[in-house]
Design a protein around this motif. Structure first.
Motif, short mmCIF file in Angstrom:
data_model
loop_
_atom_site.label_atom_id
_atom_site.label_comp_id
_atom_site.label_asym_id
_atom_site.label_seq_id
_atom_site.Cartn_x
_atom_site.Cartn_y
_atom_site.Cartn_z
N VAL A 252 -6.56 7.71 1.11
CA VAL A 252 -7.21 6.49 1.55
C VAL A 252 -6.91 5.34 0.58
O VAL A 252 -7.01 4.16 0.95
N LEU A 253 -6.48 5.68 -0.64
CA LEU A 253 -6.11 4.67 -1.63
C LEU A 253 -4.64 4.26 -1.53
O LEU A 253 -4.19 3.44 -2.34
N THR A 254 -3.89 4.83 -0.59
CA THR A 254 -2.48 4.46 -0.46
C THR A 254 -2.34 2.98 -0.14
O THR A 254 -1.55 2.26 -0.76
N LYS A 255 -3.11 2.51 0.80
CA LYS A 255 -3.19 1.08 1.11
C LYS A 255 -4.57 0.85 1.75
O LYS A 255 -4.80 1.24 2.89
N LEU A 256 -5.45 0.23 0.99
CA LEU A 256 -6.83 0.06 1.44
C LEU A 256 -6.90 -0.81 2.68
O LEU A 256 -6.32 -1.90 2.73
#
Length: 310
Positions: A252-256
Motif C-alpha cells: 500500500v506504500l508503493t504509491k499512496l
C-alpha cells in the motif's frame, strides 16, 4: 438495435483465492483488536466476522487490493471495506510507540546507539498549487517524507509524522526535537551524510548526539582516515535500510492513493504490524561496540565491531 449495458467482464464477477504472506499470529492479533473495539463501542454486529474483516484489511495493506474488488468477493459494499480499513488503521496507529518511550526502552535494555534515516513514500501526482509542496527535488517525484529510528539490528523503533516531500530531513528531525530526546536518554544516533549539521551542540567537549561521516568538497578531498570512517559508518548503518525494506513490503506504500493527512496514521499502523511480523522471525543477536581512536586519521574516526552472542 439492441443496447447492451452489461459489463465487459460479464454479469457475474469471478472470485479467486489468494494467499497472504503473513503469519496467522498477525491475523489473530488483528481479529482480537477488532473484537475488543466492537465490545468497547457496544457494536457487536458486523457484516462479517472479525477474522474475515482482519483478513480483508490485511489484503488491502499487504497486497494493495482495491476495496471494491474485495467488497464484491465478500458480499459487502465498497464503502464498508474502506470504513473497516480506516477503523483498523486508527486502532493500530494508537499503539505505535512514542519517541521518548522508544528511546527510554533502548536505554533500559543497555543499548547505546540508534540508527537514523529518512525515506520518501511516493504519492499520486495531483495538479494544482496545493500539491507543489509534496514534490521532492532530491528524488524528482511527488511523495511524503518519513523519518525513522531503528536499533542496531534494524528493528523499527519509531517513525515520524509524514511531512511534504520538499521538507529536508534535518528540518523534519528538528520539528520532532530529536537531538534533545537523544541527549535526555544518553543515546547517540548514526546517520548518513544527509544529516550533517543536525547536531547543533555548542559545547565542543560534549559527546555528539548524531554521528555522521565526512563530506568531500570540490576544493577539499577526504583523507584516507576519513574515507575509512565513512566506510565503517556505512556498514554500521546498513540495518536501518533493512528496517525500511520491511516497512515497504506493505504494498500500500508503493504509491499512496489516500489523502496525505491520513498517511501518518497509516505508516504508524504498518510499523506495529511490521514489528509483529519481524518478532516471529529467527534472528541472530549482535552487539555493536563503538570505539574512538586517533591512530589513523582524525580523532573523530569511529571504529565498529560486531560481536555475535550465542
Amino acid at each position: 438495435m439492441k443496447k447492451n449495458n452489461e459489463a465487459v467482464e460479464g454479469p457475474d464477477g469471478l472470485v479467486y483465492t489468494a494467499r497472504l504472506p503473513l503469519s496467522s499470529a498477525t491475523l489473530n492479533y488483528l481479529a482480537d483488536l477488532i473484537r475488543g473495539h466492537c465490545k468497547k463501542i457496544r457494536s457487536p454486529w458486523r457484516a462479517l466476522p472479525a477474522g474475515e474483516i482482519a483478513g480483508i484489511v490485511l489484503a488491502v495493506l499487504r497486497c494493495d487490493q482495491r476495496p471494491g474488488d474485495l467488497a464484491g468477493g465478500n458480499g459487502v459494499h465498497r464503502t464498508t471495506v474502506s470504513r473497516w480499513v480506516r477503523e483498523v488503521v486508527g486502532l493500530l496507529a494508537a499503539r505505535a510507540p512514542r519517541l521518548d518511550r522508544a528511546l527510554k526502552k533502548i536505554a533500559r535494555t543497555g543499548g547505546g546507539i540508534v540508527l537514523l534515516d529518512g525515506s520518501l513514500i511516493r504519492t499520486r501526482r495531483r495538479t494544482g498549487e496545493a500539491n507543489r509542496k509534496n514534490c521532492s527535488g532530491k528524488s524528482k517525484c511527488h511523495g511524503l517524507l518519513v523519518i525513522a529510528l531503528t536499533d542496531d539490528r534494524g528493528r523499527l523503533l519509531w517513525v515520524s509524522a509524514a511531512r511534504p516531500g520538499r521538507t529536508s530531513e534535518i528540518t523534519a528531525c528538528r520539528h520532532d526535537h530529536l537531538t534533545a530526546h537523544l541527549r535526555a536518554t544518553g543515546l547517540g544516533a548514526i546517520a548518513d551524510l544527509g544529516f550533517i549539521g543536525l547536531d547543533d551542540n555548542d559545547d565542543p567537549d560534549a559527546d555528539p548526539a548524531v554521528i555522521t561521516g565526512y563530506k568531500a568538497a570540490r576544493n577539499r578531498h577526504l583523507t584516507p582516515g576519513q574515507k575509512l570512517s565513512n566506510t565503517v559508518l556505512a556498514a554500521v548503518r546498513a540495518p536501518v535500510e533493512h528496517g525500511f525494506a520491511h516497512l515497504k513490503n506493505w504494498r500500500v506504500l508503493t504509491k499512496l492513493r489516500t489523502a496525505p493527512k491520513s498517511a501518518t496514521a497509516l505508516v504508524r499502523a504498518l510499523l506495529v504490524l511490521t514489528n509483529r511480523e519481524i518478532a516471529r522471525l529467527p534472528t541472530v543477536r549482535w552487539v555493536l561496540r563503538l570505539s574512538q581512536t586517533s591512530t589513523i586519521g582524525p580523532p573523530s574516526c569511529w571504529w565498529a565491531v560486531w560481536i555475535r552472542l550465542r
